[in-house]
Design an enzyme around this catalytic site. Structure first.
Site, PDB file in Angstrom:
ATOM      1  CG  HIS A 105     -45.457   8.100 -14.246  1.00  0.00           C
ATOM      2  ND1 HIS A 105     -46.593   8.379 -13.872  1.00  0.00           N
ATOM      3  CD2 HIS A 105     -44.560   7.314 -13.757  1.00  0.00           C
ATOM      4  CE1 HIS A 105     -46.252   7.966 -12.362  1.00  0.00           C
ATOM      5  NE2 HIS A 105     -45.372   7.254 -12.485  1.00  0.00           N
ATOM      6  CG  HIS A 121     -44.157   3.020 -12.361  1.00  0.00           C
ATOM      7  ND1 HIS A 121     -44.906   2.688 -11.520  1.00  0.00           N
ATOM      8  CD2 HIS A 121     -43.732   4.255 -12.216  1.00  0.00           C
ATOM      9  CE1 HIS A 121     -44.940   3.710 -10.623  1.00  0.00           C
ATOM     10  NE2 HIS A 121     -44.107   4.581 -11.130  1.00  0.00           N
ATOM     11  CD  GLU A 122     -40.672   5.968 -14.280  1.00  0.00           C
ATOM     12  OE1 GLU A 122     -41.352   6.800 -14.891  1.00  0.00           O
ATOM     13  OE2 GLU A 122     -40.577   5.055 -13.204  1.00  0.00           O
TER      14      GLU A 122
END
Length: 241
Positions: free
Chosen positions: A24, A20-21
């Site tokens: 980003h 997820h990170e």
């Protein structure tokens, strides 16, 4: 839940957080933004290293993770100094080359892409993993008449049934080919009664009286012998990618 299950859960959660990170971070860098920190977990880093302009680390609080992009708000583009009473003494803007790469100074499409990249990374990985799983194949299991385990203190344990025993019949009912449902029905329908079990162990057959059959913890109308049956792969379902 065993310790293995707990570690598996922790590993999966870490993997989800990292993906997820990372979504980003990767898109933010592609969009020209300045990424200051990539952290798995929150809090002060227990371990970290710096590559380029980004610090990578693992925090002490295992509740998620985060990516620190310069200038998520315009307030962050100033270095402020305060006195002992909290009053602002000075305000100095960050260097122009840093401000130019701040999130708040980026275009709207790039901001949107950066924010959506995290959840989209999880969605895309899930799609790929499911597709690969179905492509490789999903095994289908069926119970055999071999005892896999015996619960301590239950009727099977009291009658000295053991893992590895093969149950040939229950009350005269034998398996139908590889299907043991008829035998299981004999167990389930004889709550409080004693049943006759023919067991094969080390090539020798013997008849054992087992009972009384105890009721299921959730449904008192269903009898339980106190065994689990070995499961074998009977087929593998495969689908196109």
């Amino acid at each position: 839940m065993t310790a293995v299950h707990i570690f598996e859960f922790i590993f999966i959660m870490i993997a989800l957080v990292v993906l997820h990170e990372m979504g980003h971070m990767v898109v933010a860098k592609w969009c020209g933004m300045r990424v200051e920190r990539f952290s798995v977990f929150f809090g002060r880093p227990l371990w970290s290293f710096t590559k380029g302009e980004t610090q990578y680390g693992i925090g002490w609080l295992p509740l998620g993770g985060y990516v620190k992009i310069t200038g998520m708000s315009r307030e962050e583009l100033f270095d402020r100094e305060y006195d002992a009473e909290g009053r602002l003494i000075s305000e100095t803007p960050v260097a122009p080359e840093i401000a130019a790469r701040a999130y708040c100074n980026s275009t709207t499409p790039r901001k949107v892409a950066t924010i959506l990249a995290g959840p989209m990374a999880n969605v895309l990985v899930a799609i790929v993993l499911f597709a690969v799983s179905f492509w490789v194949g999903i095994p289908q299991f069926d119970r055999t008449n071999e005892v896999a385990s015996v619960a301590i203190g239950k009727p099977a344990d009291v009658a000295n049934l053991q893992a590895g025993d093969r149950i040939l019949s229950i009350n005269g009912v034998k398996p139908a080919k590889d299907n043991i449902d008829a035998m299981v029905t004999q167990i389930e329908s004889n709550v409080g009664r004693t049943i006759t079990v023919v067991v094969q162990r080390d090539g020798t057959q013997r008849s054992v009286k087992v009972g009384p059959i105890v009721p299921d913890a959730q449904d008192k109308t269903i009898g339980r012998l106190g065994v689990t049956f070995q499961q074998d792969v009977v087929a593998t379902d495969r689908y196109s990618f």
